[in-house]
Motif scaffolding. Structure first.
Motif, PDB file in Angstrom:
ATOM      1  N   ALA A  51     -10.006  -7.853  -6.794  1.00  0.00           N
ATOM      2  CA  ALA A  51      -9.159  -6.961  -5.990  1.00  0.00           C
ATOM      3  C   ALA A  51      -9.665  -6.927  -4.558  1.00  0.00           C
ATOM      4  CB  ALA A  51      -9.157  -5.546  -6.569  1.00  0.00           C
ATOM      5  N   PHE A  52      -8.817  -6.490  -3.662  1.00  0.00           N
ATOM      6  CA  PHE A  52      -9.122  -6.283  -2.244  1.00  0.00           C
ATOM      7  C   PHE A  52      -9.314  -7.575  -1.446  1.00  0.00           C
ATOM      8  CE2 PHE A  52     -10.869  -2.157  -3.949  1.00  0.00           C
ATOM      9  CZ  PHE A  52      -9.954  -1.328  -3.334  1.00  0.00           C
ATOM     10  N   ASN A  53      -9.372  -8.742  -2.091  1.00  0.00           N
ATOM     11  CA  ASN A  53      -9.645  -9.953  -1.316  1.00  0.00           C
ATOM     12  C   ASN A  53      -8.441 -10.405  -0.504  1.00  0.00           C
ATOM     13  OD1 ASN A  53      -8.360 -10.986  -3.848  1.00  0.00           O
ATOM     14  ND2 ASN A  53      -8.631 -12.937  -2.792  1.00  0.00           N
ATOM     15  N   THR A  54      -7.259  -9.869  -0.802  1.00  0.00           N
ATOM     16  CA  THR A  54      -6.072 -10.208  -0.009  1.00  0.00           C
ATOM     17  C   THR A  54      -5.772  -9.136   1.035  1.00  0.00           C
ATOM     18  OG1 THR A  54      -4.565  -9.197  -1.623  1.00  0.00           O
ATOM     19  CG2 THR A  54      -5.066 -11.541  -1.904  1.00  0.00           C
ATOM     20  N   ASN A  55      -6.703  -8.232   1.235  1.00  0.00           N
ATOM     21  CA  ASN A  55      -6.531  -7.161   2.231  1.00  0.00           C
ATOM     22  C   ASN A  55      -7.565  -7.292   3.337  1.00  0.00           C
ATOM     23  OD1 ASN A  55      -6.275  -5.456  -0.729  1.00  0.00           O
ATOM     24  ND2 ASN A  55      -4.523  -5.449   0.635  1.00  0.00           N
ATOM     25  N   PHE A  56      -7.151  -7.026   4.567  1.00  0.00           N
ATOM     26  CA  PHE A  56      -8.094  -6.866   5.653  1.00  0.00           C
ATOM     27  C   PHE A  56      -8.497  -5.400   5.735  1.00  0.00           C
ATOM     28  CE2 PHE A  56      -6.174 -10.690   8.086  1.00  0.00           C
ATOM     29  CZ  PHE A  56      -7.053 -11.561   7.445  1.00  0.00           C
ATOM     30  N   ALA A  57      -9.690  -5.143   6.246  1.00  0.00           N
ATOM     31  CA  ALA A  57     -10.197  -3.773   6.321  1.00  0.00           C
ATOM     32  C   ALA A  57      -9.261  -2.871   7.120  1.00  0.00           C
ATOM     33  CB  ALA A  57     -11.596  -3.763   6.940  1.00  0.00           C
ATOM     34  N   ALA A  58      -8.654  -3.417   8.166  1.00  0.00           N
ATOM     35  CA  ALA A  58      -7.794  -2.592   9.018  1.00  0.00           C
ATOM     36  C   ALA A  58      -6.598  -2.050   8.252  1.00  0.00           C
ATOM     37  CB  ALA A  58      -7.320  -3.395  10.227  1.00  0.00           C
ATOM     38  N   THR A  59      -6.020  -2.861   7.352  1.00  0.00           N
ATOM     39  CA  THR A  59      -4.847  -2.396   6.611  1.00  0.00           C
ATOM     40  C   THR A  59      -5.241  -1.439   5.490  1.00  0.00           C
ATOM     41  OG1 THR A  59      -4.804  -4.247   5.036  1.00  0.00           O
ATOM     42  CG2 THR A  59      -3.646  -4.535   7.134  1.00  0.00           C
ATOM     43  N   LEU A  60      -6.489  -1.510   5.048  1.00  0.00           N
ATOM     44  CA  LEU A  60      -6.983  -0.503   4.099  1.00  0.00           C
ATOM     45  C   LEU A  60      -7.209   0.818   4.832  1.00  0.00           C
ATOM     46  CD1 LEU A  60      -9.557  -2.598   2.024  1.00  0.00           C
ATOM     47  CD2 LEU A  60      -7.226  -1.960   1.363  1.00  0.00           C
ATOM     48  N   ALA A  61      -7.717   0.727   6.044  1.00  0.00           N
ATOM     49  CA  ALA A  61      -8.007   1.931   6.820  1.00  0.00           C
ATOM     50  C   ALA A  61      -6.724   2.673   7.205  1.00  0.00           C
ATOM     51  CB  ALA A  61      -8.804   1.575   8.074  1.00  0.00           C
ATOM     52  N   THR A  62      -5.690   1.924   7.586  1.00  0.00           N
ATOM     53  CA  THR A  62      -4.443   2.570   7.990  1.00  0.00           C
ATOM     54  C   THR A  62      -3.537   2.880   6.807  1.00  0.00           C
ATOM     55  OG1 THR A  62      -3.305   0.447   8.305  1.00  0.00           O
ATOM     56  CG2 THR A  62      -4.473   1.384  10.216  1.00  0.00           C
ATOM     57  N   GLY A  63      -3.714   2.125   5.730  1.00  0.00           N
ATOM     58  CA  GLY A  63      -2.855   2.309   4.562  1.00  0.00           C
ATOM     59  C   GLY A  63      -1.489   1.682   4.707  1.00  0.00           C
ATOM     60  N   THR A  64      -1.316   0.882   5.754  1.00  0.00           N
ATOM     61  CA  THR A  64      -0.020   0.236   5.967  1.00  0.00           C
ATOM     62  C   THR A  64      -0.192  -1.209   6.421  1.00  0.00           C
ATOM     63  OG1 THR A  64       0.099   1.000   8.272  1.00  0.00           O
ATOM     64  CG2 THR A  64       1.152   2.382   6.600  1.00  0.00           C
ATOM     65  N   VAL A  65       0.803  -2.022   6.075  1.00  0.00           N
ATOM     66  CA  VAL A  65       0.965  -3.372   6.638  1.00  0.00           C
ATOM     67  C   VAL A  65       2.343  -3.365   7.272  1.00  0.00           C
ATOM     68  CG1 VAL A  65       1.135  -5.834   6.163  1.00  0.00           C
ATOM     69  CG2 VAL A  65      -0.481  -4.433   4.864  1.00  0.00           C
ATOM     70  N   GLY A  66       2.382  -3.381   8.580  1.00  0.00           N
ATOM     71  CA  GLY A  66       3.651  -3.157   9.253  1.00  0.00           C
ATOM     72  C   GLY A  66       4.104  -1.736   8.967  1.00  0.00           C
ATOM     73  N   ASP A  67       5.286  -1.605   8.378  1.00  0.00           N
ATOM     74  CA  ASP A  67       5.790  -0.272   8.074  1.00  0.00           C
ATOM     75  C   ASP A  67       5.882  -0.003   6.575  1.00  0.00           C
ATOM     76  OD1 ASP A  67       7.849  -1.973   7.500  1.00  0.00           O
ATOM     77  OD2 ASP A  67       9.352  -0.984   8.748  1.00  0.00           O
ATOM     78  N   VAL A  68       5.121  -0.792   5.783  1.00  0.00           N
ATOM     79  CA  VAL A  68       5.109  -0.559   4.333  1.00  0.00           C
ATOM     80  C   VAL A  68       3.682  -0.258   3.874  1.00  0.00           C
ATOM     81  CG1 VAL A  68       7.097  -2.044   3.930  1.00  0.00           C
ATOM     82  CG2 VAL A  68       4.799  -3.011   3.779  1.00  0.00           C
ATOM     83  N   PRO A  69       3.536   0.431   2.758  1.00  0.00           N
ATOM     84  CA  PRO A  69       2.188   0.759   2.278  1.00  0.00           C
ATOM     85  C   PRO A  69       1.371  -0.495   1.955  1.00  0.00           C
ATOM     86  CG  PRO A  69       3.836   2.097   1.153  1.00  0.00           C
ATOM     87  CD  PRO A  69       4.581   1.042   1.910  1.00  0.00           C
ATOM     88  N   THR A  70       0.086  -0.435   2.220  1.00  0.00           N
ATOM     89  CA  THR A  70      -0.817  -1.527   1.855  1.00  0.00           C
ATOM     90  C   THR A  70      -0.887  -1.644   0.340  1.00  0.00           C
ATOM     91  OG1 THR A  70      -2.162  -1.202   3.829  1.00  0.00           O
ATOM     92  CG2 THR A  70      -3.200  -2.359   1.988  1.00  0.00           C
ATOM     93  N   THR A  71      -0.729  -2.866  -0.152  1.00  0.00           N
ATOM     94  CA  THR A  71      -0.797  -3.129  -1.591  1.00  0.00           C
ATOM     95  C   THR A  71      -2.113  -3.807  -1.926  1.00  0.00           C
ATOM     96  OG1 THR A  71       1.606  -3.369  -1.788  1.00  0.00           O
ATOM     97  CG2 THR A  71       0.260  -4.350  -3.525  1.00  0.00           C
ATOM     98  N   VAL A  72      -2.809  -3.264  -2.916  1.00  0.00           N
ATOM     99  CA  VAL A  72      -4.030  -3.862  -3.434  1.00  0.00           C
ATOM    100  C   VAL A  72      -3.674  -4.555  -4.742  1.00  0.00           C
ATOM    101  CG1 VAL A  72      -6.360  -3.440  -4.305  1.00  0.00           C
ATOM    102  CG2 VAL A  72      -5.484  -2.112  -2.364  1.00  0.00           C
ATOM    103  N   LEU A  73      -3.759  -5.872  -4.774  1.00  0.00           N
ATOM    104  CA  LEU A  73      -3.478  -6.640  -5.980  1.00  0.00           C
ATOM    105  C   LEU A  73      -4.749  -6.736  -6.813  1.00  0.00           C
ATOM    106  CD1 LEU A  73      -1.400  -9.532  -4.365  1.00  0.00           C
ATOM    107  CD2 LEU A  73      -0.520  -7.552  -5.620  1.00  0.00           C
ATOM    108  N   VAL A  74      -4.630  -6.486  -8.120  1.00  0.00           N
ATOM    109  CA  VAL A  74      -5.804  -6.522  -8.990  1.00  0.00           C
ATOM    110  C   VAL A  74      -5.524  -7.411 -10.190  1.00  0.00           C
ATOM    111  CG1 VAL A  74      -5.071  -4.375 -10.119  1.00  0.00           C
ATOM    112  CG2 VAL A  74      -7.439  -5.149 -10.364  1.00  0.00           C
ATOM    113  N   ALA A  75      -6.459  -8.311 -10.477  1.00  0.00           N
ATOM    114  CA  ALA A  75      -6.359  -9.204 -11.627  1.00  0.00           C
ATOM    115  C   ALA A  75      -7.552  -8.986 -12.546  1.00  0.00           C
ATOM    116  CB  ALA A  75      -6.310 -10.664 -11.167  1.00  0.00           C
ATOM    117  N   GLY A  76      -7.306  -9.062 -13.844  1.00  0.00           N
ATOM    118  CA  GLY A  76      -8.394  -8.898 -14.804  1.00  0.00           C
ATOM    119  C   GLY A  76      -7.871  -8.914 -16.217  1.00  0.00           C
TER     120      GLY A  76
END
Length: 204
Positions: free
Chosen positions: A122-147
């Motif tokens: 998880a989290f490897n497809t996210n940059f820290a900035a989009t985790l901090a803001t909680g958004t990518v553009g105008d949509v919520p940041t999505t954390v993809l998790v595999a397991g």
């Protein structure tokens, strides 16, 4: 309530810690420099690397080459816990390939090294900035998790329930290979200034 131990207090570790705190999840931050851990947020429990872990979920917010040291130091303690690998195993000398076999992933290697743990990617497809803001553009940041462990995914998801991000199940641990390829593409685009380090891929 589950708790989280985050090994590493860089940009990613700090952003993940703050998300968990926002969700009301107790957070331990483990670093070699205690002041770096405390600087993340006064609410975290700062612990030196090598000291006992307290979290049910352990997030490895470190570069890929550091995973061997974590396994050597904490291997026994990680048995029975959910271990989250956020790394992208790039060849940083060329920035042109992954350094794991084509039919494997960093997460699969970690799972083999920690047979008693439930390893998630998880989290490897996210940059820290989009985790901090909680958004990518105008949509919520999505954390993809595999397991492969459904209970581990549930525990992981619950730890961030109420934070700014949404967690989406991306399938079995075998999907970590595709997540690492996506992370690789995102990193190369940012490094090549085709996009910025404050953006990312969005799931609509």
């Amino acid at each position: 309530m589950s708790s989280i131990s985050i090994i590493g207090a860089g940009n990613m570790g700090a952003a993940i810690a703050r998300l968990a705190l926002a969700a009301g999840t107790p957070v331990q931050v483990v670093t070699r420099d205690g002041s770096a851990a405390q600087a993340v947020d006064p609410a975290v429990t700062a612990t030196a690397f090598g000291e006992p872990l307290t979290g049910d979920v352990v997030v490895l917010a470190l570069p890929y080459p550091a995973l061997d040291d974590v396994v050597a130091t904490y291997g026994d303690q990680l048995a029975g816990r959910t271990v989250v690998d956020i790394t992208n195993p790039l060849d940083f000398s060329t920035f042109d390939s992954l350094v794991v076999p084509a039919d494997s992933s960093a997460a699969a290697e970690l799972a083999a090294a920690l047979p008693g743990a439930s390893v998630l990617k998880a989290f490897n497809t996210n940059f820290a900035a989009t985790l901090a803001t909680g958004t990518v553009g105008d949509v919520p940041t999505t954390v993809l998790v595999a397991g492969d462990d459904a209970d581990a995914k549930t525990t992981f998801t619950a730890a961030f329930d109420g934070s700014a991000v949404r967690v989406v199940d991306a399938g079995s641990l075998a999907r970590a290979r595709e997540l690492e390829a996506l992370g690789f593409l995102q990193l190369t685009l940012a490094a090549g200034e085709k996009t910025s380090w404050t953006t990312g891929f969005a799931l609509l």
